[in-house]
Design a protein around this motif. Structure first.
Motif, mmCIF file in Angstrom:
data_model
loop_
_atom_site.group_PDB
_atom_site.id
_atom_site.type_symbol
_atom_site.label_atom_id
_atom_site.label_comp_id
_atom_site.label_asym_id
_atom_site.label_seq_id
_atom_site.Cartn_x
_atom_site.Cartn_y
_atom_site.Cartn_z
ATOM 1 N N ASN A 1 37.748 2.579 73.004
ATOM 2 C CA ASN A 1 36.497 1.998 73.110
ATOM 3 C C ASN A 1 35.114 3.026 72.707
ATOM 4 O O ASN A 1 34.071 3.116 73.142
ATOM 5 C CB ASN A 1 36.058 1.805 74.757
ATOM 6 N N CYS A 2 35.443 3.780 71.444
ATOM 7 C CA CYS A 2 34.614 4.607 70.982
ATOM 8 C C CYS A 2 33.350 3.876 70.141
ATOM 9 O O CYS A 2 33.867 2.770 69.605
ATOM 10 C CB CYS A 2 35.497 5.403 70.116
ATOM 11 N N ARG A 3 32.357 4.315 70.201
ATOM 12 C CA ARG A 3 31.312 3.516 69.817
ATOM 13 C C ARG A 3 30.604 4.389 68.771
ATOM 14 O O ARG A 3 29.586 3.957 67.991
ATOM 15 C CB ARG A 3 30.285 3.169 70.827
ATOM 16 N N CYS A 4 31.368 5.387 68.004
ATOM 17 C CA CYS A 4 30.922 6.155 66.896
ATOM 18 C C CYS A 4 31.073 5.215 65.653
ATOM 19 O O CYS A 4 31.897 4.279 65.556
ATOM 20 C CB CYS A 4 31.406 7.256 66.777
ATOM 21 N N TYR A 5 30.333 5.570 64.725
ATOM 22 C CA TYR A 5 30.441 5.171 63.372
ATOM 23 C C TYR A 5 29.911 6.018 62.009
ATOM 24 O O TYR A 5 29.609 6.897 62.325
ATOM 25 C CB TYR A 5 29.501 3.869 63.273
ATOM 26 N N ARG B 1 34.444 -6.741 71.408
ATOM 27 C CA ARG B 1 33.610 -5.660 71.044
ATOM 28 C C ARG B 1 34.723 -4.590 70.025
ATOM 29 O O ARG B 1 34.418 -4.307 68.838
ATOM 30 C CB ARG B 1 33.125 -4.603 72.079
ATOM 31 N N PRO C 1 36.810 4.132 64.796
ATOM 32 C CA PRO C 1 36.909 4.676 66.229
ATOM 33 C C PRO C 1 37.929 5.908 66.234
ATOM 34 O O PRO C 1 39.159 5.662 65.825
ATOM 35 C CB PRO C 1 36.983 3.603 67.127
ATOM 36 N N SER D 1 34.386 -4.154 66.190
ATOM 37 C CA SER D 1 34.148 -2.821 65.701
ATOM 38 C C SER D 1 35.079 -2.225 64.778
ATOM 39 O O SER D 1 34.865 -1.704 63.593
ATOM 40 C CB SER D 1 33.866 -1.893 67.072
ATOM 41 N N THR E 1 26.800 9.213 66.404
ATOM 42 C CA THR E 1 27.342 8.776 67.874
ATOM 43 C C THR E 1 26.039 7.421 68.103
ATOM 44 O O THR E 1 25.121 7.744 67.591
ATOM 45 C CB THR E 1 27.514 9.539 68.854
ATOM 46 N N VAL E 2 26.264 7.039 69.364
ATOM 47 C CA VAL E 2 25.121 6.082 69.773
ATOM 48 C C VAL E 2 24.088 6.979 70.399
ATOM 49 O O VAL E 2 22.840 6.463 70.829
ATOM 50 C CB VAL E 2 25.548 5.019 70.616
#
Length: 215
Positions: A175-179, A108, A171, A112, A140-141
């Protein structure tokens, strides 16, 4: 005694497109020097003797090569997991937190990072072709796991060439899931969005400690 709920198997994660810029980003990571690799490894909490450190560096490189192969082939996480098991077995190494957790984390995070770098390259190319027409919107998610500071930056829009993206292109933490959603001036007018003013409080929020100034 109450029955324990059955564990759900993670769904296959397939890379849907062959993203040339993402592949190039992974290749650049494979070209890192030894000190840079040690910094990457320390981010995962690696502590070892010199001999063990050499093993970990070999494992990390082999795993990154497996991620690169996955992106090139557009394969699934399950296929990468098979490579993961082969690699760690070959080197006689195992993650202190378990193979399943570590394999998911590597896959992941590395995909990413690669796709984020590739997306930025594409955005900068669009801006170079038509200056002043391309912007980035931080997204953000939107679930309960999003860190409070990251949630506050959701929706920030700045020009692609703005200095803000030198420190805040995701990121922005482990483990950041922003995009970043790449948008044009036409899309912004259609959605009713405006460029975020530098004076907005959210603009003052820094990335997580140890992140930023990476690009």
């Amino acid at each position: 005694m109450a029955r324990r709920p059955a564990q759900r198997r993670p769904q296959a994660q397939r890379i849907s497109v062959r993203f040339t810029e993402a592949i190039d980003a992974l290749r650049r990571r494979l070209a890192l020097g030894s000190e840079e690799w040690r910094a990457l490894e320390s981010a995962e909490g690696a502590t070892a003797t010199r001999a063990a450190d050499e093993v970990l560096k070999a494992v990390t490189r082999d795993l990154l090569e497996a991620v690169l192969q996955a992106v090139e082939d557009g394969t699934t996480f399950e296929a990468f997991r098979a490579d993961y098991d082969r690699i760690v077995t070959t080197h006689g190494w195992r993650s202190p937190r378990g193979a399943g957790w570590h394999a998911q984390l590597v896959y992941r995070m590395q995909t990413s990072l690669a796709f984020a770098a590739g997306r930025r390259e594409q955005a900068e190319r669009l801006e170079a072709a038509r200056p002043g027409t391309t912007f980035g919107r931080l997204v953000t998610v939107g679930d309960h796991r999003v860190r409070h500071a990251h949630a506050q930056t959701h929706g920030i829009i700045r020009p692609i060439g703005d200095a803000y993206w030198q420190t805040h292109w995701p990121p922005n933490g482990f483990n950041c899931r922003c995009y970043v959603q790449v948008v044009t001036a036409v899309m912004m007018r259609s959605a009713g969005w405006d460029v975020t003013a530098p004076s907005e409080p959210a603009m003052k929020i820094a990335p997580d400690a140890g992140w930023g100034l990476r690009h």
